[in-house]
Design a protein around this motif. Structure first.
Motif, short mmCIF file in Angstrom:
data_model
loop_
_atom_site.label_atom_id
_atom_site.label_comp_id
_atom_site.label_asym_id
_atom_site.label_seq_id
_atom_site.Cartn_x
_atom_site.Cartn_y
_atom_site.Cartn_z
N LYS A 196 0.98 -1.18 0.00
CA LYS A 196 0.06 -0.07 -0.01
C LYS A 196 0.95 1.49 -0.14
N PRO A 197 1.38 1.52 -1.14
CA PRO A 197 2.41 2.77 -1.07
C PRO A 197 1.57 4.02 -0.48
N GLU A 198 2.40 4.49 0.24
CA GLU A 198 2.05 5.64 1.23
C GLU A 198 2.79 6.97 0.52
N LEU A 199 2.82 7.15 -0.84
CA LEU A 199 3.20 8.19 -1.42
C LEU A 199 2.23 9.57 -1.19
N SER A 200 2.85 10.65 -0.84
CA SER A 200 2.14 11.83 -0.79
C SER A 200 2.97 12.99 -1.32
N PRO A 201 3.03 13.11 -2.91
CA PRO A 201 3.75 14.13 -3.32
C PRO A 201 3.46 15.57 -2.76
N THR A 202 4.51 16.13 -2.46
CA THR A 202 4.67 17.41 -1.69
C THR A 202 5.50 18.62 -2.53
N VAL A 203 4.96 19.58 -2.41
CA VAL A 203 5.73 20.71 -3.02
C VAL A 203 5.74 21.64 -1.87
N ALA A 204 7.10 22.41 -1.18
CA ALA A 204 6.93 23.23 -0.23
C ALA A 204 8.04 24.07 -0.56
N LEU A 205 7.89 25.03 0.18
CA LEU A 205 8.70 26.19 0.11
C LEU A 205 9.91 26.24 1.56
N ILE A 206 11.10 26.15 1.29
CA ILE A 206 12.20 25.97 2.58
C ILE A 206 12.90 27.16 2.32
N SER A 207 13.05 27.95 3.63
CA SER A 207 13.80 28.91 3.61
C SER A 207 15.31 28.49 4.03
N THR A 208 16.00 29.30 3.65
CA THR A 208 17.53 29.06 3.82
C THR A 208 17.94 30.54 4.19
N ASP A 209 17.74 30.97 5.29
CA ASP A 209 18.54 32.33 5.99
C ASP A 209 19.61 32.27 6.45
N ARG A 210 20.30 31.02 6.47
CA ARG A 210 21.78 30.81 7.36
C ARG A 210 22.79 31.01 6.24
N ASN A 211 22.51 30.73 5.05
CA ASN A 211 23.69 30.62 4.12
C ASN A 211 24.00 31.57 3.22
N ALA A 212 25.20 31.98 2.71
CA ALA A 212 25.40 32.87 1.49
C ALA A 212 25.20 32.40 0.48
N GLU A 213 25.61 32.69 -0.87
CA GLU A 213 25.43 32.34 -2.09
C GLU A 213 25.89 30.72 -2.22
N LEU A 214 27.18 30.63 -1.97
CA LEU A 214 27.93 29.14 -2.19
C LEU A 214 27.19 28.25 -1.09
N GLY A 215 26.75 28.54 -0.07
CA GLY A 215 25.96 27.73 1.00
C GLY A 215 24.73 27.35 0.32
N ARG A 216 24.20 28.10 -0.29
CA ARG A 216 22.71 27.93 -0.86
C ARG A 216 22.95 27.06 -1.93
N ASP A 257 13.44 25.21 -7.61
CA ASP A 257 13.48 26.64 -7.91
C ASP A 257 14.16 27.21 -6.59
N ILE A 258 14.93 28.29 -6.87
CA ILE A 258 15.28 29.18 -5.68
C ILE A 258 15.29 30.63 -6.04
N VAL A 259 14.41 31.18 -5.19
CA VAL A 259 14.50 32.55 -5.35
C VAL A 259 14.87 33.38 -3.98
N ASP A 260 15.98 34.16 -4.11
CA ASP A 260 16.47 34.87 -2.83
C ASP A 260 16.56 33.67 -2.02
N ASP A 261 16.09 33.71 -0.79
CA ASP A 261 16.26 32.63 0.33
C ASP A 261 15.38 31.67 0.52
N VAL A 262 14.58 31.26 -0.60
CA VAL A 262 13.44 30.35 -0.60
C VAL A 262 13.70 29.61 -1.61
N ILE A 263 13.81 28.09 -1.41
CA ILE A 263 13.85 26.99 -2.06
C ILE A 263 12.63 26.36 -2.30
N THR A 264 12.14 26.05 -3.70
CA THR A 264 10.94 25.37 -3.75
C THR A 264 11.22 23.77 -4.07
N VAL A 265 10.67 22.85 -3.14
CA VAL A 265 11.17 21.49 -2.96
C VAL A 265 10.23 20.53 -3.25
#
Length: 171
Positions: free
Chosen positions: A100-120, A137-145
């Motif tokens: 019984k696959p428990e797949l629940s495909p999800t898209v979320a926005l993950i904030s990345t405020d700790r890292n500079a450009e190379l860290g992102r 996608d990544i826009v400023d400090d937010v990654i779409t996952v």
């Protein structure tokens, strides 16, 4: 013909940078090919020289050589990431092959405020390398996952990977 007073900017040749890349590419090529036939060594050397010419040209164009510190913190992070990849691979196989696959495909926005450009960049690539997750996608400090299940998103939202990358950057 050059106008008086005008000089063309010339950048110094970054020989340590080029030689470092050459050594790394040579080792990488030998590890992957494992061939020591003279013709193959010739073609491998030729391909490495071509890549080095491209790398040198790229450095000349942007005028900035970015070096990455390959210290113990980065090596520890890579070891941790490999363990996460193995763990995630097992998780994805279990999700996909269960009765019984428990797949629940999800898209979320993950904030990345700790890292500079190379860290992102390292963060986004680490997310994509981990099975079951994909950085869209990544826009400023937010990654779409995108993830196969909500648990993977919760793991990213816990911030463990981002904290580890921030520690690597401190090194």
């Amino acid at each position: 013909m050059q106008k008086s007073g005008a000089t063309s900017p010339s950048l110094p040749i970054a020989w340590p940078h080029i030689l470092g890349w050459g050594a790394a590419l040579t080792v990488f090529w030998l590890l992957l090919s494992g061939m020591f036939i003279p013709l193959m060594l010739f073609f491998g050397g030729l391909s490495i020289v071509l890549v080095l010419c491209i790398v040198k040209r790229m450095d000349t164009i942007d005028g900035e050589i970015k070096s990455v510190y390959l210290g113990p913190k980065l090596m520890l992070y890579c070891a941790w990431l490999v363990a996460q990849i193995v763990k995630s691979s097992y998780h994805v196989v279990r999700l996909v092959w269960s009765k019984k696959p428990e797949l629940s495909p999800t898209v979320a926005l993950i904030s990345t405020d700790r890292n500079a450009e190379l860290g992102r960049v390292l963060y986004v690539n680490s997310i994509t390398l981990t099975p079951g997750t994909l950085s869209i996608d990544i826009v400023d400090d937010v990654i779409t996952v995108h993830a196969l299940d909500k648990q993977s998103i919760q793991d990213l939202e816990s911030g463990d990977m981002e904290r580890r990358i921030a520690k690597v950057r401190e090194g």
